[in-house]
Write an enzyme that holds these catalytic residues in place. Structure first.
Site, PDB file in Angstrom:
ATOM      1  N   CYS B  85      38.545  69.318  23.499  1.00  0.00           N
ATOM      2  CA  CYS B  85      38.800  68.736  22.176  1.00  0.00           C
ATOM      3  C   CYS B  85      38.668  67.217  22.187  1.00  0.00           C
ATOM      4  O   CYS B  85      38.805  66.577  21.146  1.00  0.00           O
ATOM      5  CB  CYS B  85      40.181  69.152  21.689  1.00  0.00           C
ATOM      6  N   HIS B 337      40.635  71.173  12.782  1.00  0.00           N
ATOM      7  CA  HIS B 337      40.332  70.793  14.159  1.00  0.00           C
ATOM      8  C   HIS B 337      39.046  71.450  14.658  1.00  0.00           C
ATOM      9  O   HIS B 337      39.091  72.405  15.428  1.00  0.00           O
ATOM     10  CB  HIS B 337      41.529  71.167  15.043  1.00  0.00           C
TER      11      HIS B 337
END
Lengths: 153, 393
Positions: B85, B337
């Protein structure tokens, strides 16, 4: 309740090789195989080839205590495929090294009875069903050492 | 080293694109949309771009080249970064170093992810459960849902050690989802109450569903360059003060799971390198993939002392009118996200905040911002990749 198992059935697989010292006699219990740095004493699990603290190359194989303490835990209600829910997952500490954390499922206890600080002991148990091979995944798990709290879920 | 500035920015609306809710789009089309927006925003000709740096996790190999071929950009040094991420913030660090050291004068940096269809096929419908097949990660194989389970255990360690409460964690979701209502690019534009957060489905005790980030597709892009070039295109370029990036240190905080040493170390390094401290920050974007991580982040990056994160959110110190506004974009919880796009998207929010372009969610007089981005799992059960970016105007 089956406490230790050595030979896997046809439809079973180890979660990994070389993590467990299996009992060789009825008196022995299974243990996790860890590494201990010869120069600084750092304990690693799974065993490292080089020390993460001092870069020493001499890592001796040791067996962690059969018992550990629950440092933190969670009750998993939603997971990737193959796990029995709710699943109790904990971070464990061993007396060999306070800086070492080991993650494990906690078996044979009701979720509401789990507490931080609780003493647990190593068992060999089914961890999940591998959705790619269809086999039962067998490995290390822990259960409470206090007899009267142990129960089948 | 030369100073490096951001002077172009563009992103897609974050959401579910692969035929689930919005129109069906691929990672290439999302990436193209963000890159062209950034190029047009900067007012630069695409053939002036000398380097391309992309962050993505689940796209096909050479994703950047595929995206840029739609934008008419080819024949230049082009890199794809995978750091979980923190992929596109890692790509930005590479681009920043390239411009700072004179390897190129202008670069495009972007992150892209279009992966919600994968979550449908592997059965795990929650971004934190993004997981490799069995056999690739021991912790995953032992614990099942590893991401949310780990953060839940971090939260319980914090509760046990400092008396932090589930209500304090839940307040992060309330704040960030409310901020997302003011962000047209956010996936969720509906505020929630603390009761709704606490009563939503339990995922990993004490984490409920509304405290976990969603599955998201999207892309975000920026144009960076030297001061001379940036000032040619805008009167208000945003300076990249510093970017630090670390793998997690062995055993983290030595058996203490109530904080993340990687973020402590990376932010300290960043503050030391640019002479800016946590007290100088006006706006911060943190990696709130789970509510608990934002509370811990307050402490890790020095907004408050260790153990005071719960009190920090309770007193509204991370909200408008508080000490520093954290996650005005809505954060990962509200904005969404899309893993590879998150790092750049966080810094775009800082860019727009510092330039005063954020409309009703504008942080007043914002001059200095910090982005806190983590990816994957590394040593000591900490994020495998940690990136701290500080920008100023």
């Amino acid at each position: 309740m089956e406490q230790t198992r050595i030979k896997l059935e046809e439809n079973e697989m180890w979660v990994r090789e070389n993590l467990l010292k299996l009992p060789e006699t009825p008196d022995e219990s299974p243990r996790l195989i860890a590494g201990k740095c010869e120069s600084c004493g750092d304990v690693s699990f799974p065993q490292k080839e080089r020390c993460g603290v001092c870069s020493c190359k001499n890592i001796n194989q040791i067996y962690l205590s059969r018992t550990a303490k629950i440092y933190s835990y969670t009750i998993v209600h939603r997971s990737v495929p193959g796990y029995q829910l709710p699943n109790i997952v904990a971070m464990l500490k061993f007396k060999e090294d306070d800086s070492l954390l080991v993650i494990s499922q906690i078996k044979n206890i009701a979720p509401e009875d789990v507490k931080s600080g609780m003493e647990v002991e190593l068992i060999i148990d089914k961890l999940s069903d591998n959705f790619m091979t269809g086999k039962k995944v067998i490995g290390y798990a822990f259960q409470p050492t206090i007899g009267d709290i142990i129960r089948e879920r | 080293m030369r100073n490096v500035y951001i002077f172009g920015a563009g992103m897609t609306k974050f959401g579910l694109y692969n035929g689930i809710k919005l129109s069906e789009k691929s990672s290439h089309e999302l990436g193209k949309e963000a890159c062209l927006k950034a190029i047009d925003y900067a007012g630069i000709n695409h053939n002036e771009i000398e380097g391309a740096f992309c962050g993505t996790v689940a796209s096909q190999p050479t994703c950047a080249q595929m995206v840029l071929s739609f934008c008419g950009i080819s024949g230049i040094p082009t890199y794809n970064h995978e750091n979980g991420c923190a992929s596109s913030s890692s790509a930005l660090k590479h681009a920043w170093e390239s411009v700072a050291h004179g390897i190129c004068d202008t670069a495009i940096v972007f992150g892209v992810e279009c992966w919600s269809h994968l979550m449908k096929t592997n059965g795990a419908a929650l971004a934190g459960m993004a997981s490799p097949p069995p056999g690739n990660n021991l912790n995953q194989d032992v614990a099942g849902a590893f991401g949310p389970a780990l953060l839940a255990m971090v939260g319980r360690a914090h509760m046990d050690k400092y008396g932090t409460t589930v209500e304090q964690f839940a307040k992060v979701s309330v704040k960030n989802k409310r901020n997302a209502v003011m962000n047209p690019n956010a996936q969720f534009r509906k505020s929630v109450t603390i009761e709704e957060v606490l009563n939503s489905k339990m995922i990993c005790d004490p984490l409920t569903k509304l405290q976990c980030c969603p599955n998201t597709d999207g892309a975000a892009a920026m144009i960076i360059g030297t001061g001379d070039i940036a000032r040619k295109h805008t009167a208000k370029p945003v300076k990249i003060e510093v970017i630090t990036q670390l793998s997690s240190p062995y055993k983290g905080l030595a058996g203490d799971l109530s904080g993340f040493k990687c973020f402590v170390d990376a932010s300290k390094q960043a503050y030391n390198l640019c002479g800016i401290g946590p007290e100088d920050l006006d706006v911060v974007e943190v990696h709130d993939d789970f509510s608990i991580l934002e509370v811990v982040a307050y402490e890790d990056i020095g907004l408050c002392n260790r153990g005071e994160g719960g009190e920090f959110i309770d007193k509204g110190l991370s909200d408008y009118g508080g000490k520093v506004v954290v996650s005005p974009s809505g954060g990962l919880l509200g904005k969404g996200h899309p893993m590879g796009a998150t790092g750049v998207a966080q810094i775009l929010e800082l860019f727009w905040q510092l330039r005063g372009e954020c409309g009703e969610r504008q942080v007043k007089d914002a001059r200095v911002g910090l982005a806190h981005n983590g990816g994957g799992i590394g040593e000591g059960f900490e994020p495998g990749a940690t990136t701290i970016t500080i920008v100023s105007i």
